[in-house]
Design an enzyme around this catalytic site. Structure first.
Site, PDB file in Angstrom:
ATOM      1  N   ASP A   1      47.244  20.263 -16.743  1.00  0.00           N
ATOM      2  CA  ASP A   1      46.101  20.838 -17.847  1.00  0.00           C
ATOM      3  C   ASP A   1      47.117  22.630 -18.466  1.00  0.00           C
ATOM      4  O   ASP A   1      48.362  22.166 -18.565  1.00  0.00           O
ATOM      5  CB  ASP A   1      45.111  21.832 -16.508  1.00  0.00           C
ATOM      6  CG  ASP A   1      44.376  22.528 -17.855  1.00  0.00           C
ATOM      7  OD1 ASP A   1      44.297  21.790 -18.120  1.00  0.00           O
ATOM      8  OD2 ASP A   1      43.627  23.521 -16.910  1.00  0.00           O
TER       9      ASP A   1
ATOM     10  N   ASN B   1      36.023  14.148 -18.007  1.00  0.00           N
ATOM     11  CA  ASN B   1      36.505  13.915 -19.419  1.00  0.00           C
ATOM     12  C   ASN B   1      35.670  13.140 -19.681  1.00  0.00           C
ATOM     13  O   ASN B   1      35.957  13.269 -21.444  1.00  0.00           O
ATOM     14  CB  ASN B   1      37.906  13.754 -19.493  1.00  0.00           C
ATOM     15  CG  ASN B   1      38.781  14.771 -18.283  1.00  0.00           C
ATOM     16  OD1 ASN B   1      39.462  14.616 -17.769  1.00  0.00           O
ATOM     17  ND2 ASN B   1      38.538  15.849 -18.260  1.00  0.00           N
TER      18      ASN B   1
HETATM   19  C1  FPP Z   1      44.079  18.550 -19.840  1.00  0.00           C
HETATM   20  O1  FPP Z   1      44.934  19.051 -20.317  1.00  0.00           O
HETATM   21  C2  FPP Z   1      44.611  17.169 -19.291  1.00  0.00           C
HETATM   22  C3  FPP Z   1      44.161  16.255 -19.563  1.00  0.00           C
HETATM   23  C4  FPP Z   1      42.541  15.772 -19.245  1.00  0.00           C
HETATM   24  C5  FPP Z   1      44.440  14.795 -20.250  1.00  0.00           C
HETATM   25  C6  FPP Z   1      46.247  15.093 -19.263  1.00  0.00           C
HETATM   26  C7  FPP Z   1      46.781  13.623 -19.674  1.00  0.00           C
HETATM   27  C8  FPP Z   1      48.501  13.532 -20.246  1.00  0.00           C
HETATM   28  C9  FPP Z   1      49.104  14.533 -19.370  1.00  0.00           C
HETATM   29  C10 FPP Z   1      48.940  12.416 -21.173  1.00  0.00           C
HETATM   30  C11 FPP Z   1      49.022  11.375 -19.790  1.00  0.00           C
HETATM   31  C12 FPP Z   1      49.186  11.098 -18.995  1.00  0.00           C
HETATM   32  C13 FPP Z   1      49.872   9.892 -18.774  1.00  0.00           C
HETATM   33  C14 FPP Z   1      50.720   9.496 -17.219  1.00  0.00           C
HETATM   34  C15 FPP Z   1      50.046   8.433 -19.967  1.00  0.00           C
HETATM   35  P1  FPP Z   1      43.609  19.862 -21.664  1.00  0.00           P
HETATM   36  O2  FPP Z   1      43.217  19.001 -22.511  1.00  0.00           O
HETATM   37  O3  FPP Z   1      41.984  20.131 -20.535  1.00  0.00           O
HETATM   38  O4  FPP Z   1      44.156  21.662 -21.717  1.00  0.00           O
HETATM   39  P2  FPP Z   1      43.178  22.403 -21.886  1.00  0.00           P
HETATM   40  O5  FPP Z   1      42.685  23.316 -20.686  1.00  0.00           O
HETATM   41  O6  FPP Z   1      44.311  23.515 -22.943  1.00  0.00           O
HETATM   42  O7  FPP Z   1      42.036  21.871 -23.645  1.00  0.00           O
END
Ligand code: FPP
Length: 263
Positions: A41, A89
């Site tokens: 996250d 998501n």
């Molecule tokens: C949560 O951070 C993250 C995600 C929903 C996506 C996770 C994906 C990756 C780390 C990249 C790709 C992975 C692979 C295996 C290729 P957020 O967007 O909710 O962050 P925030 O809480 O700061 O908004």
């Protein structure tokens, strides 16, 4: 993942932890986490704090994955499971969702291919039919080309939700009861475990969530019944191998009793 029938034993649960090369992060005989699961996250906040679009953070987050996978053997981690996209998501903007899907496709084609030669076995969990066919084909291919590997078992959760996984498992069990494959009188916790996406994996010893949020967001609900949790402030794109090693060192001092008492 291939379906295991109700009378088969999942692989993996009996595997022993690899010995640690460095031993620097934990005391001798300290507990090791064989299976670590990570809620990655904080990508969005990491990007926004730099005045960049959220996808910039996801790209930076994707770059971290390989470093963390590579750190696993020395830390005694045999199984790493990462939460890349949840069943919730899809509520994000179309730009972010399609950007993430295209990142997954590109990442599988480029970055992850490099892990094949490094002995990493890759699996995907989650509900695949909602994903696009090109991505599904790439996921199938990567699972297939790495299926002989066993140095590190990397499981990537895409369109995964713990409640959705349990619902799908129960639906499959009901079908097997209907066709006479499964006797409902024999159903117990182990039976359900064998219908989950994670059936070939041991339960996670440690679940790490980055970015300061202290919740589990529908991740591995059944499997994490006795997992230890680490909620750390570091945003995922800043989660280095050193930060990972610190989490593992703290885990070594946890007192795990699984509902019992120490003799
Ligand atoms: C949560 O951070 C993250 C995600 C929903 C996506 C996770 C994906 C990756 C780390 C990249 C790709 C992975 C692979 C295996 C290729 P957020 O967007 O909710 O962050 P925030 O809480 O700061 O908004």
């Amino acid at each position: 993942m291939p379906k295991i029938r109700p009378d088969q034993t999942p692989e993996g649960t009996a595997e022993s932890t690899e010995t640690c090369a460095s031993g620097a992060q934990s005391e001798p005989n300290a507990e090791r986490a064989t299976h670590v699961a990570v809620i990655m996250d904080g990508n969005g906040r990491w990007a926004q704090s730099r005045g960049k679009p959220r996808l910039f953070g996801h790209h930076a987050g994707a770059k971290r994955v390989k470093e963390i996978v590579r750190a696993c053997p020395d830390l005694g981690v045999k199984y790493l499971t990462i939460f890349a996209f949840s069943t919730e998501n899809w509520k994000r903007t179309q730009t972010e969702v399609s950007g993430l899907m295209s990142l997954f496709r590109r990442y599988i084609q480029s970055e992850l291919k490099g892990l094949v030669a490094e002995g990493v076995r890759v699996r995907f969990i989650g509900d695949r039919p909602r994903l696009d066919n090109k991505l599904i084909a790439l996921m199938d291919e990567l699972e297939s080309v790495t299926c002989e590997n066993s140095k590190v078992h990397l499981t990537i959760a895409i369109n995964y939700g713990g409640r959705d996984e349990v619902s799908r498992a129960i639906k499959e069990m009901a079908r097997d009861v209907k066709t006479g494959v499964l006797d409902p009188e024999t159903v117990d916790e182990t039976t359900l475990t064998r219908y989950l996406d994670t059936r070939v994996l041991p339960d996670p010893d440690l679940v790490i969530r980055t970015s300061g949020e202290a919740r589990i967001s529908n991740f591995l609900l059944w499997q994490s019944a006795y997992s230890e949790y680490e909620f750390i402030d570091t945003l995922w794109p800043d989660f280095t191998a050193e930060v990972f090693a610190d989490c593992m060192a703290r885990f070594a001092h946890r007192d795990r009793r699984f509902g019992g008492v120490k003799s």
